[in-house]
Every structure is written in C-alpha cells, then in structure tokens.
Scaffold this motif. Structure first.
Motif, PDB file in Angstrom:
ATOM      1  N   SER A 297       0.850  -1.198   0.000  1.00 54.96           N
ATOM      2  CA  SER A 297       0.000   0.000   0.000  1.00 54.96           C
ATOM      3  C   SER A 297       0.879   1.238   0.000  1.00 54.96           C
ATOM      4  CB  SER A 297      -0.916   0.007   1.231  1.00 54.96           C
ATOM      5  OG  SER A 297      -0.161   0.128   2.419  1.00 54.96           O
ATOM      6  N   GLY A 298       0.225   2.396  -0.095  1.00 58.69           N
ATOM      7  CA  GLY A 298       0.921   3.668   0.021  1.00 58.69           C
ATOM      8  C   GLY A 298       1.875   3.940  -1.131  1.00 58.69           C
ATOM      9  N   ILE A 299       2.977   4.590  -0.795  1.00 65.36           N
ATOM     10  CA  ILE A 299       3.946   5.013  -1.789  1.00 65.36           C
ATOM     11  C   ILE A 299       4.531   3.813  -2.532  1.00 65.36           C
ATOM     12  CG2 ILE A 299       6.235   6.066  -2.053  1.00 65.36           C
ATOM     13  CD1 ILE A 299       5.414   7.982   0.220  1.00 65.36           C
ATOM     14  N   GLY A 300       4.758   2.718  -1.817  1.00 72.04           N
ATOM     15  CA  GLY A 300       5.318   1.531  -2.457  1.00 72.04           C
ATOM     16  C   GLY A 300       4.413   0.972  -3.537  1.00 72.04           C
ATOM     17  N   LEU A 301       3.091   1.011  -3.301  1.00 74.23           N
ATOM     18  CA  LEU A 301       2.140   0.529  -4.301  1.00 74.23           C
ATOM     19  C   LEU A 301       2.137   1.442  -5.522  1.00 74.23           C
ATOM     20  CD1 LEU A 301      -0.302  -1.265  -5.199  1.00 74.23           C
ATOM     21  CD2 LEU A 301      -1.759   0.417  -4.057  1.00 74.23           C
ATOM     22  N   ALA A 302       2.026   2.752  -5.286  1.00 73.75           N
ATOM     23  CA  ALA A 302       1.846   3.700  -6.387  1.00 73.75           C
ATOM     24  C   ALA A 302       3.093   3.868  -7.232  1.00 73.75           C
ATOM     25  CB  ALA A 302       1.399   5.054  -5.837  1.00 73.75           C
ATOM     26  N   PHE A 303       4.254   4.024  -6.584  1.00 69.72           N
ATOM     27  CA  PHE A 303       5.442   4.441  -7.328  1.00 69.72           C
ATOM     28  C   PHE A 303       6.494   3.342  -7.518  1.00 69.72           C
ATOM     29  CE2 PHE A 303       3.592   8.224  -5.359  1.00 69.72           C
ATOM     30  CZ  PHE A 303       3.380   8.989  -6.501  1.00 69.72           C
ATOM     31  N   VAL A 304       6.224   2.145  -7.005  1.00 68.74           N
ATOM     32  CA  VAL A 304       7.135   1.022  -7.232  1.00 68.74           C
ATOM     33  C   VAL A 304       6.380  -0.146  -7.871  1.00 68.74           C
ATOM     34  CG1 VAL A 304       8.701  -0.652  -6.194  1.00 68.74           C
ATOM     35  CG2 VAL A 304       8.654   1.705  -5.347  1.00 68.74           C
ATOM     36  N   ALA A 305       5.313  -0.636  -7.215  1.00 59.84           N
ATOM     37  CA  ALA A 305       4.584  -1.794  -7.725  1.00 59.84           C
ATOM     38  C   ALA A 305       3.893  -1.491  -9.046  1.00 59.84           C
ATOM     39  CB  ALA A 305       3.570  -2.267  -6.683  1.00 59.84           C
ATOM     40  N   PHE A 306       3.183  -0.358  -9.133  1.00 63.66           N
ATOM     41  CA  PHE A 306       2.449  -0.061 -10.367  1.00 63.66           C
ATOM     42  C   PHE A 306       3.371   0.195 -11.560  1.00 63.66           C
ATOM     43  CE2 PHE A 306      -1.660  -0.333  -8.539  1.00 63.66           C
ATOM     44  CZ  PHE A 306      -2.535  -0.395  -9.618  1.00 63.66           C
ATOM     45  N   PRO A 307       4.484   0.912 -11.405  1.00 60.51           N
ATOM     46  CA  PRO A 307       5.413   0.985 -12.541  1.00 60.51           C
ATOM     47  C   PRO A 307       5.891  -0.393 -13.001  1.00 60.51           C
ATOM     48  CG  PRO A 307       5.907   2.731 -11.009  1.00 60.51           C
ATOM     49  CD  PRO A 307       4.866   1.866 -10.355  1.00 60.51           C
ATOM     50  N   GLN A 308       6.095  -1.306 -12.049  1.00 64.70           N
ATOM     51  CA  GLN A 308       6.502  -2.659 -12.423  1.00 64.70           C
ATOM     52  C   GLN A 308       5.402  -3.351 -13.213  1.00 64.70           C
ATOM     53  OE1 GLN A 308       8.108  -4.863  -9.139  1.00 64.70           O
ATOM     54  NE2 GLN A 308       8.126  -6.816 -10.244  1.00 64.70           N
ATOM     55  N   ILE A 309       4.151  -3.144 -12.788  1.00 68.43           N
ATOM     56  CA  ILE A 309       3.014  -3.715 -13.521  1.00 68.43           C
ATOM     57  C   ILE A 309       2.937  -3.130 -14.928  1.00 68.43           C
ATOM     58  CG2 ILE A 309       0.487  -3.808 -13.609  1.00 68.43           C
ATOM     59  CD1 ILE A 309       0.548  -3.830 -10.498  1.00 68.43           C
ATOM     60  N   ILE A 310       3.112  -1.806 -15.015  1.00 67.85           N
ATOM     61  CA  ILE A 310       3.033  -1.122 -16.309  1.00 67.85           C
ATOM     62  C   ILE A 310       4.081  -1.669 -17.273  1.00 67.85           C
ATOM     63  CG2 ILE A 310       3.381   1.119 -17.451  1.00 67.85           C
ATOM     64  CD1 ILE A 310       2.261   2.342 -14.749  1.00 67.85           C
ATOM     65  N   SER A 311       5.291  -1.890 -16.778  1.00 70.23           N
ATOM     66  CA  SER A 311       6.366  -2.410 -17.621  1.00 70.23           C
ATOM     67  C   SER A 311       6.121  -3.855 -18.041  1.00 70.23           C
ATOM     68  CB  SER A 311       7.710  -2.320 -16.887  1.00 70.23           C
ATOM     69  OG  SER A 311       8.059  -0.974 -16.627  1.00 70.23           O
ATOM     70  N   SER A 312       5.337  -4.584 -17.252  1.00 60.85           N
ATOM     71  CA  SER A 312       5.112  -6.006 -17.538  1.00 60.85           C
ATOM     72  C   SER A 312       3.936  -6.249 -18.477  1.00 60.85           C
ATOM     73  CB  SER A 312       4.862  -6.772 -16.234  1.00 60.85           C
ATOM     74  OG  SER A 312       5.940  -6.614 -15.333  1.00 60.85           O
ATOM     75  N   LEU A 313       3.115  -5.226 -18.706  1.00 65.73           N
ATOM     76  CA  LEU A 313       1.928  -5.419 -19.536  1.00 65.73           C
ATOM     77  C   LEU A 313       2.318  -5.756 -20.972  1.00 65.73           C
ATOM     78  CD1 LEU A 313      -0.365  -2.498 -18.290  1.00 65.73           C
ATOM     79  CD2 LEU A 313      -0.663  -4.936 -17.873  1.00 65.73           C
ATOM     80  N   PRO A 314       1.646  -6.743 -21.573  1.00 72.93           N
ATOM     81  CA  PRO A 314       1.972  -7.103 -22.952  1.00 72.93           C
ATOM     82  C   PRO A 314       1.589  -6.022 -23.954  1.00 72.93           C
ATOM     83  CG  PRO A 314       0.050  -8.324 -22.179  1.00 72.93           C
ATOM     84  CD  PRO A 314       0.611  -7.616 -20.993  1.00 72.93           C
ATOM     85  N   PHE A 315       0.573  -5.247 -23.620  1.00 74.22           N
ATOM     86  CA  PHE A 315       0.165  -4.136 -24.479  1.00 74.22           C
ATOM     87  C   PHE A 315      -0.559  -3.097 -23.611  1.00 74.22           C
ATOM     88  CE2 PHE A 315      -3.277  -7.182 -24.368  1.00 74.22           C
ATOM     89  CZ  PHE A 315      -4.409  -6.404 -24.174  1.00 74.22           C
ATOM     90  N   GLY A 316      -0.566  -1.859 -24.046  1.00 77.48           N
ATOM     91  CA  GLY A 316      -1.312  -0.804 -23.351  1.00 77.48           C
ATOM     92  C   GLY A 316      -0.687  -0.328 -22.066  1.00 77.48           C
ATOM     93  N   GLY A 317       0.590  -0.635 -21.839  1.00 74.08           N
ATOM     94  CA  GLY A 317       1.239  -0.203 -20.603  1.00 74.08           C
ATOM     95  C   GLY A 317       1.246   1.298 -20.412  1.00 74.08           C
ATOM     96  N   PRO A 318       1.679   2.073 -21.421  1.00 69.46           N
ATOM     97  CA  PRO A 318       1.677   3.536 -21.267  1.00 69.46           C
ATOM     98  C   PRO A 318       0.288   4.102 -20.951  1.00 69.46           C
ATOM     99  CG  PRO A 318       3.038   2.899 -23.120  1.00 69.46           C
ATOM    100  CD  PRO A 318       2.349   1.654 -22.662  1.00 69.46           C
ATOM    101  N   LEU A 319      -0.758   3.585 -21.619  1.00 70.76           N
ATOM    102  CA  LEU A 319      -2.112   4.070 -21.349  1.00 70.76           C
ATOM    103  C   LEU A 319      -2.516   3.755 -19.912  1.00 70.76           C
ATOM    104  CD1 LEU A 319      -4.870   5.196 -22.175  1.00 70.76           C
ATOM    105  CD2 LEU A 319      -5.483   2.890 -22.998  1.00 70.76           C
ATOM    106  N   PHE A 320      -2.228   2.542 -19.465  1.00 67.41           N
ATOM    107  CA  PHE A 320      -2.567   2.138 -18.098  1.00 67.41           C
ATOM    108  C   PHE A 320      -1.876   3.054 -17.093  1.00 67.41           C
ATOM    109  CE2 PHE A 320      -2.196  -0.559 -14.297  1.00 67.41           C
ATOM    110  CZ  PHE A 320      -3.500  -1.019 -14.172  1.00 67.41           C
TER     111      PHE A 320
END
Length: 538
Positions: A297-320
C-alpha cells in the motif's frame, strides 16, 4: 460592525461534488485496497459498512450541522458554541497546514509519473529509480542538505494551480473545478479498472481481495482498522466539512448530502480495490508468486509496484500508467484545495481580508513551506513522519475532542439534531446521538490508546528518537500549542459580530434552530443569518 457577505455554493450538486472531491483522495486508491485485504478480505466490507453508518456518516452530519448553523470557519463556529472552543478550530487549521505542505508533493510526484509512464522512464528497476534517481533520497533523516529540481518544479506548478482556483472563489473556482474533475476522475479510473480486469491473473487478484476470512471478524484490530479508515477517508476531524458546509444555502438537505457523499466515497474505494487487486493479480502471475507477496500500500504501491506492472503489460502499458497517475493527480488536487480552504476561511473570518489577499498571504506561506522542505534529499523522511503523527495525534485526536466536546462538554447534540432535521429529508433519531455520544468516542479512544502503546514501545519505522521528537511529536504537539495561542489573542471583529447577532437572536435562539428563507443575493449569504447559541459567544 458588519461582516462581508459570505460566499455560497451555486447548487447542491456543486457542494456534493466538492465534498466528494475532498473525500476521494490518494488514500482511496492506495490505502483502502490493502487495508481491506489484510483485515479479512471480502469480510472486511461488513465492519467497514457498520463503521461508516455508526461513526463516519454521523460525524460527517455533525460537521455539516456546525458549519451550516454558524456560517463560519471552524474557529469562529466553535467560538460561537463556547469561547474556549476556538482553540480546537485553530488546532484543526494547523493540522490542515501540515497536511497541505506534504500532500502537495505527492501530487507533484504523480504528475511526473504520468509523463514517465509514456516512456517507462524507470526502466527495469522501479524501486531504484524512484528512491535514488527521482527523489535522490538521503538514506538517513536529518537537516535539509540539497534540493531536487525534478520534484521542485512540478510542486511549484501544483501550488500555482491550487492557489489560482482558490483565488477565483468557492462558487466559480472550487465548485466548477470539482464539477469537471470528479466525473473525469470516475471516467478515467473506470477505464483503468476495465483494462486491469482484462489482464491475465486478474481473477486471482480479485479472489484474494474478495475471499472473506470470517474468523478475522472476531479480532478487535479488524474493527479498529475499519473505524480508523472510515474516519480518515471521509475528510472528517480536521474542519474541512465544517468549512464547506458554511457555504451552503439555508435550505440544504444535510443528511441526504452526507449519505450521498459517504456512499460515493465508499463506492469509489470499492472500485479502487477491484482495479488495484486485478493489477496485483497480474503482477503475481507474471512473477510466479502469490498475491500476498506483491500486495502493498501507500507510496510503495503507487510508485514502485504499479510501474513494475506497467512495464510487464503485454500491451497498453503507457495508457494504463497515464490513467493511473492522472487519477492520483486529480484526486490529490481536489483534496488539497479543500484542505487549504480551511486555512483561508479561518484567516478571512479573523482578519476581514478579501479572498485574493488571504489566499496570497496564507496560501503563499503554505506553498513556500512545502517548496522549502519536501523537494529535498530528506523530503520523504519528513513526509513519512509528518503523515504518521499528524494523522494519529492530529486528525484522529482532534475528531475525538470535537465529539466529546459537543456530546458531553456542552451537550449540544439535541440542538444540532433539531437544526439538521429542520432542513433535511432524512430525520435524525436517537441512534445519531448514541453513535456520537458513545460509539464514536469509545472507538476513537481505543484507537488512540492502541497507537500510543505502540508508539511508546518502539520507534516508528526505526527512525532516530531525536528525529521523531522534532518532526513527529514536535509537529503534532506544535499544532495543539498553535491552537491554544491563537485562541488567546483578542478577536474584536468576532466579538462585534457575536454581539450584533446576540442582539437580534437572544430571545429566539433555541426555539428557531434555523431560518429557512432563501437569501436575496445570489451566490452570497447575509451575515444576519447567524444564530449563536444562548450559552455561546455573545
């Protein structure tokens, strides 16, 4: 001595959008999903709903009633009930100042990350990028040792936008911006959630989020977590809703508005939980781990976990990424405006200055403190400790003091119940007085005791004692001292207003809790509508 006409919301919908905009903030997106997950999953929704109905909405209605009845900022409203209670109002003003100066920098981070999402600037190491490259964080807390331009300039932009909206005014500035941004926020977040639900592993994440652990309902910490989260998420306890309600028209459905605002906030939190855990389920599936190993949760979720998710997406990462961080930015700005408005309203009532001069003075001072302290190598340490102590021993404690003061100190619950019932579609009954007189103070008292017990046995996050004394306890206690000092200064303008009001309403105060005439002047409220209590500040 007269008083300048008070601004008004243009419509009830405008007030509701502003109230919802204040309640829906960063915590809805990055705190609620994890709190629910670690406190029983789907079963947590039951104590959450009970907490909202027995503490959150009743206290929200009380703050609406105080602001609507006295048509004033928090310090002057409380002063009209009992003169010493003015200190509580200034204490809440100080709390808003502290929250505003660090809250703005998180919005600045979100704005930068909206752009970073397009190019995925964090590369293969979101953690190192955020803490080392972006924040350039000093591992140890201490005095300010240098500034980070990449954080400073978006922070300046955040403050320019917020102060410009505040200068424009309540009706033409705050109301209009919320009428635009709240529907936009819901639309953007809805698109992001739909995209998250299409990801591989989303069902696993949702299963982790919603699967109920009914045994958790038998533990006290789950119920304390539910009450604590509801209390913080509805923007109650630090005078925002007292201030916003003071701009309502005399014919205003207070209970209906509180219900709409409360359930709109809860609905958005549930939507956030679905979106966040669908994305975390994808992250866990991609890494071949369980959801509990990636949930945070918190800063770790928003600025660490979600960027990792965005980079892992097969498509649409920048939009997400753009959708997620744009939502954080919008939710943050609407909340920041409401926080600073508490300070502006209090100083306006105290000095009689116009809105432009007041925003320039107090808004500028708040922005300056924010810009000097947080875009620094030590900024995250200050933010972490400020947030911890001003929430636990500022917002929650001030809310407890307010409830005890109204329910037991001056015994005004019946008076406010009558005032609210006179203008509302849903009438308050005995349950409202019971929840505020017993349930809320008991639960808040338990929260305070539990938090203090932990605080006094171990240093928060292992920070040095000296740093916690200065940046933690010092800030929390300093806010209380500020409130007491401000209440000691003569307030001749307030005394004159109170004497004028007393002369007009001395014989009919408690017999007429509210006057239902519409004001003749569109967009303003005549000062003659004040109805101070007989035992109050005459």
């Amino acid at each position: 001595m007269g008083q300048q006409p008070r601004e008004q919301w243009g419509t009830r919908a405008g007030f509701l959008m502003a109230a919802i905009g204040s309640a829906i903030g960063l915590g809805n997106i990055w705190r609620f999903p994890y709190v629910a997950y670690e406190n029983g999953g789907g079963a947590f929704l039951l104590p959450y709903l009970i907490a909202m109905l027995t503490a959150g909405i009743p206290l929200l209605i009380l703050e609406y009633g105080i602001g609507h009845r006295y048509r004033s900022s928090a310090p002057l409203s409380y002063r009209r009930i009992r003169r010493p209670a003015e200190a509580l109002g200034w204490w809440q003003v100080a709390i808003c100042f502290v929250v505003a100066i660090y809250y703005a920098v998180i919005i600045a981070w979100s704005i930068r990350y909206t752009w970073f999402s397009i190019t995925q600037a964090w590369g293969n190491d979101p953690d190192g990028f955020f803490f080392n490259d972006f924040l350039q964080m000093n591992p140890e807390p201490g005095p300010v040792s240098g500034y980070v331009s990449g954080v400073a300039w978006p922070l300046i932009g955040v403050w320019l936008v917020a102060l410009t909206i505040l200068i424009i005014g309540v009706r033409r500035g705050i109301e209009i911006i919320n009428r635009i941004t709240i529907p936009l926020l819901v639309l953007l977040f809805g698109i992001m959630v739909i995209q998250a639900l299409t990801l591989d592993g989303a069902a696993t994440g949702l299963n982790a989020f919603f699967t109920p652990d009914w045994s958790a309902m038998l533990t006290g910490k789950v119920w304390i977590a539910a009450y604590g989260h509801v209390f913080f998420s509805l923007s109650i306890g630090f005078a925002i809703m007292v201030t916003y309600a003071s701009y309502l028209k005399r014919k205003s459905d207070l209970t209906g508005s509180a219900m709409v605002a409360g359930f709109a906030n809860a609905s958005f939190e549930l939507l956030a939980g679905i979106g966040v855990f669908a994305a975390l389920g994808f992250m866990a599936a991609a890494a071949g781990t369980a959801v509990d190993e990636v949930a945070t949760s918190g800063i770790g979720l928003a600025f660490v976990a979600f960027p990792q998710i965005i980079s892992s997406l097969p498509f649409g990462g920048p939009l997400f990424g753009v959708l997620f961080f744009a939502c954080l930015s919008i939710a943050g700005v609407t909340s920041l405006i409401s926080i600073v408005q508490v300070i502006v309203s209090a100083v306006q009532d105290r000095t009689g200055l116009g809105r432009t001069q007041t925003v320039a003075l107090v808004g500028g001072a708040t922005a300056l403190a924010s810009i000097l302290l947080f875009p620094t190598h030590e900024g995250l340490h200050f933010l972490d400790v400020f947030d911890r102590f001003i929430n636990q021993y500022g917002i929650a404690l001030a809310g407890l003091v307010l409830v005890v003061f109204i329910a037991w100190g001056v015994r005004r619950l019946k008076l406010f119940q009558a005032h609210v019932n006179a203008v509302s579609s849903i009438h308050l009954g005995t349950w409202w007085r019971v929840t505020l007189g017993a349930v809320t103070p008991i639960l808040l008292g338990i929260m305070m005791w539990d938090s203090l017990r932990i605080e006094l046995t171990e240093n928060y996050e292992g920070y040095p004692t000296g740093f916690l004394l200065a940046a933690g306890w010092g800030v929390a206690i300093g806010a209380i001292v500020f409130g007491i000092i401000m209440a000691c200064f003569p307030w001749k303008r307030a005394d004159a207003i109170a004497r004028d009001d007393a002369a007009r309403t001395r014989d009919k105060d408690d017999q007429a809790p509210v006057q239902l005439e519409e004001p003749e002047q569109v967009g303003t409220e005549p000062a003659t509508d004040h109805t101070p209590d007989k035992e109050g500040d005459h």
